[in-house]
Design an enzyme around this catalytic site. Sequence first.
Site, short mmCIF file in Angstrom:
data_model
loop_
_atom_site.label_atom_id
_atom_site.label_comp_id
_atom_site.label_asym_id
_atom_site.label_seq_id
_atom_site.Cartn_x
_atom_site.Cartn_y
_atom_site.Cartn_z
CD GLU A 281 40.05 48.52 24.56
OE1 GLU A 281 40.70 47.78 25.33
OE2 GLU A 281 40.40 48.73 23.39
NE ARG A 284 37.98 42.97 37.26
CZ ARG A 284 38.33 41.68 37.34
NH1 ARG A 284 37.64 40.86 38.11
NH2 ARG A 284 39.38 41.23 36.69
CE1 TYR A 324 43.09 35.57 36.94
CE2 TYR A 324 40.76 35.61 37.47
CZ TYR A 324 41.77 35.65 36.55
OH TYR A 324 41.45 35.78 35.21
CB CYS A 350 37.41 15.12 41.68
SG CYS A 350 35.80 14.34 41.66
CD GLU A 351 41.41 19.43 39.90
OE1 GLU A 351 42.44 19.72 40.55
OE2 GLU A 351 41.43 18.85 38.81
CE1 TYR A 378 37.26 39.15 31.99
CE2 TYR A 378 36.90 40.69 33.79
CZ TYR A 378 37.30 40.43 32.50
OH TYR A 378 37.73 41.46 31.71
C1 PLP Z 1 40.10 42.35 29.29
C2 PLP Z 1 40.32 43.58 28.53
C3 PLP Z 1 39.59 44.73 28.83
C4 PLP Z 1 38.62 44.82 29.97
O1 PLP Z 1 39.25 44.70 31.21
P1 PLP Z 1 38.39 44.89 32.55
O2 PLP Z 1 39.40 44.72 33.63
O3 PLP Z 1 37.37 43.81 32.57
O4 PLP Z 1 37.79 46.24 32.51
C5 PLP Z 1 39.77 45.83 28.03
N1 PLP Z 1 40.64 45.81 26.98
C6 PLP Z 1 41.37 44.73 26.67
C7 PLP Z 1 42.28 44.76 25.51
C8 PLP Z 1 41.23 43.57 27.43
O5 PLP Z 1 41.96 42.51 27.13
#
Ligand code: PLP
Length: 422
Positions: A281, A284, A324, A350-351, A378
Amino acid sequence: MNLPGAPFLAYRGESLYLEDCALDALAERFGTPLYVYSQAAMLAALAPYQRALAGRDHLICYAMKANSNLAVLQTFARAGCGFDIVSGGELARVLAVGVSADRVVFSGVGKTREEMRLALQAGVKCFNVESEAELEVLSAMAVQEGRTARISLRVNPDVDAGTHPYISTGLKANKFGVAHERAVALYRRAAGLPGLEVVGIDCHIGSQITDVAPYLDALDRVLDLVEAIEAEGIRLHHLDLGGGLGITYTDEAPPTADVLISALLQRLDARGHGHRMVMFEPGRSLVGNAGVLLTEVLYLKPGEEKNFCIVDAAMNDLMRPAMYEATMGIVPTRLHNASPVTYDVVGPVCESGDWLGRDRALAVQPGARLAILSAGAYGMTMASNYNTRGRAAEVLVIGDQAHLVREREQPAELFRNERLLP
Ligand SMILES: *Cc1c(COP(=O)(O)O)cnc(C)c1O
């Protein structure tokens, strides 16, 4: 100069180009702040995942919360990806681009009944369930809808991914997943509930991970569970090893996706699990270095302790530095010979937390433009309307063609759903 996103991001003469588009020209044409993404860079980031997984039963599910623009989803859908979604809104997006729901997995600790209902009706490939309570609600919803929910449990392997606390998710102290010790009992429970079909197991240990080791530790922990669960007579078809691979923002040196995946597959084979379908999954690592945020310098404000470079993009456009303390490259779209001055690059919000870069040496004048690098992930998805600022426009470039894939939000749209008192 180190340009994350190269070779698609590069200076030609003094002008910065993304693919064959001059970024200054895009800023003039579409205005700033402006997100610009390279399709070639996205596909180049996907390729090593695909290469490493060739010949295996697999599905790469792009974690669309990183960048959910429809044109970006289309790009990955056409390249054969599935999708990892975390809300009903994201489900609506993938369905809007014509993705078949059997390529969609649904993650997240707080799925509502309504979201479950929509996902059941669409027929998603798998619900990645994160608690016993969710398992019970999902079972009830599936029975009510007359559907079967295919499920995997997200297990928390309790490994330290060595990343920022806000983006680390695989520790006991995190809200994500079910505890390793509880997992077998919960699988037994899941197997006994109506409306559910156990199909897999998943984990996701964090984000911006720059090391292979925590992935291998997590895989070993997951495989221990797989063996224990199957010993109970419950069959697991797939292993979903999550996302989280980091990218180079400044000087990080994460493994490439093919090195990571090959190491994981090797371990899988060594432990006799090479026949299983594997899923990943990534978010990024597929889009982060494929995008920049263009912004125009409004004012230079010399100070006693700090010089400020005030630009037209702000924390509402790009939250990562404020949220972050992330460091992202900032470079001019046009190189100058003038000698650089050190600035904090800040926005109009304004921060005091509204900063985009600290102590950056820049040779710029008002009217010049800057590119904030590695902003493809992101960035836009975390943008807000704070200070009633419309969200930026987005452009996707393919070669020398620039496609406006999201129009700039206009002020009237921001309060269209508000009502005056009688
Ligand atoms: C955010 C997320 C990802 C992706 O994370 P990356 O750091 O963007 O690769 C994959 N799986 C789940 C469940 C997530 O919450």
